[in-house]
Write an enzyme that holds these catalytic residues in place. Structure first.
Site, PDB file in Angstrom:
ATOM      1  N   ASP A  67      42.433  20.901 -27.377  1.00 40.61           N
ATOM      2  CA  ASP A  67      43.620  20.052 -27.519  1.00 40.61           C
ATOM      3  C   ASP A  67      44.680  20.680 -28.431  1.00 40.61           C
ATOM      4  O   ASP A  67      45.349  19.983 -29.185  1.00 40.61           O
ATOM      5  CB  ASP A  67      43.232  18.655 -28.041  1.00 40.61           C
ATOM      6  CG  ASP A  67      42.433  17.892 -26.996  1.00 40.61           C
ATOM      7  OD1 ASP A  67      42.600  18.187 -25.795  1.00 40.61           O
ATOM      8  OD2 ASP A  67      41.628  17.039 -27.389  1.00 40.61           O
ATOM      9  N   ARG A  68      44.787  21.969 -28.345  1.00 38.08           N
ATOM     10  CA  ARG A  68      45.814  22.706 -29.112  1.00 38.08           C
ATOM     11  C   ARG A  68      45.596  22.624 -30.621  1.00 38.08           C
ATOM     12  O   ARG A  68      46.518  22.851 -31.399  1.00 38.08           O
ATOM     13  CB  ARG A  68      47.220  22.213 -28.772  1.00 38.08           C
ATOM     14  CG  ARG A  68      47.889  22.872 -27.553  1.00 38.08           C
ATOM     15  CD  ARG A  68      46.990  23.145 -26.423  1.00 38.08           C
ATOM     16  NE  ARG A  68      47.505  24.191 -25.531  1.00 38.08           N
ATOM     17  CZ  ARG A  68      46.778  24.761 -24.574  1.00 38.08           C
ATOM     18  NH1 ARG A  68      45.527  24.416 -24.382  1.00 38.08           N
ATOM     19  NH2 ARG A  68      47.291  25.692 -23.822  1.00 38.08           N
ATOM     20  N   LEU A  69      44.378  22.270 -31.047  1.00 35.55           N
ATOM     21  CA  LEU A  69      44.072  22.281 -32.485  1.00 35.55           C
ATOM     22  C   LEU A  69      43.557  23.675 -32.840  1.00 35.55           C
ATOM     23  O   LEU A  69      42.387  23.882 -33.115  1.00 35.55           O
ATOM     24  CB  LEU A  69      43.042  21.201 -32.829  1.00 35.55           C
ATOM     25  CG  LEU A  69      43.507  19.770 -32.572  1.00 35.55           C
ATOM     26  CD1 LEU A  69      42.419  18.772 -32.930  1.00 35.55           C
ATOM     27  CD2 LEU A  69      44.774  19.466 -33.373  1.00 35.55           C
TER      28      LEU A  69
END
Ligand SMILES: Cc1cc2nc3c(=O)[nH]c(=O)nc-3n(C[C@H](O)[C@H](O)[C@H](O)COP(=O)(O)O)c2cc1C
Length: 215
Positions: free
Chosen positions: A193-195
């Site tokens: 999740d783009r973390l």
């Protein structure tokens, strides 16, 4: 916006292990060695291929791929022609960045610092370890200069092949290595999740400190 191709949907899901501060070696070169080893073991082609970014006095940035040939606590070494475009820019502005785009591993490493020529003895030692054809190639091309045709290069190649038919090929004067002496090394690991994780080592004197950056 239309690209003609459906690039909007080109998106990878990164599900690798997060990169935690507790995973990091306090020494960024040791951390690089660990990741470089993993890149080699993964089988990705030319894991030592890196993008070198330089800018001359006019501030215009240029990039090209070069091969990492050595690294240690002193820095990261590549070899090139000292008369090339990149060499001219380095002379005007000895700051550069290196980027290892290990996209298949959802990783990148960016190294920035001051660039210096390695010693002629170090360049010679590496030159003599190269295969015959690569040594000849270093003589053939005045890298980055305009040539009128491919034929010119071929003619020079055959002329030099004859000249050096017997005996060792010496190192051309204008060929050798540069070392990027790092003051900043960033390790990027893609996350869910783009973390993503971004851990950056910054050097003050001989000491390195680590910070986490927002992805
Ligand atoms: C995979 C790959 C590896 C390369 N390795 C080197 C290298 O180690 N040294 C080099 O001078 N050029 C290398 N090149 C060519 C450079 O990208 C570049 O074209 C050349 O150095 C001239 O750059 P310049 O005009 O900005 O000086 C490589 C290119 C590729 C695609």
């Amino acid at each position: 916006m239309s690209t003609g191709e459906e690039l909007h949907h080109l998106r990878e899901h990164y599900a690798g292990h997060p990169l935690l501060e507790s995973d990091l070696d306090p020494d960024p070169v040791a951390q690089f060695r660990k990741w470089f080893g993993e890149a080699r073991e993964s089988g990705i082609p030319e894991p030592n291929a890196m993008t070198l970014g330089t800018a001359g006095a006019d501030g215009r940035v240029s990039l090209r791929t070069v091969l990492l040939k050595a690294y240690d606590a002193k820095g990261f070494v590549f070899f090139t022609n000292y008369g090339s475009r990149k060499a001219g820019q380095i002379t005007e502005n000895p700051s550069a960045s290196l980027l290892f785009p290990w996209v298949a591993l959802a990783r990148q490493v960016e190294i920035s610092g001051r660039v210096e020529k390695i010693s002629a003895a170090e360049s010679l030692a590496y030159f003599l370890s190269r295969p015959h054809g690569s040594r000849l190639g270093a003589w053939v091309s005045e890298q980055s200069s305009i040539i009128s045709s491919r034929e010119v290069l071929r003619a020079k190649y055959y002329e030099l092949k004859e000249r050096f038919a017997s005996g060792e090929i010496p190192k051309p004067e204008g060929w050798g290595g540069y070392r990027v002496v790092p003051d900043r090394i960033e390790f990027w690991q893609g996350g869910e999740d783009r973390l993503h994780d971004r851990l950056v080592y910054s050097r003050t004197g001989e000491a390195w400190t680590v910070s986490r950056l927002a992805p």
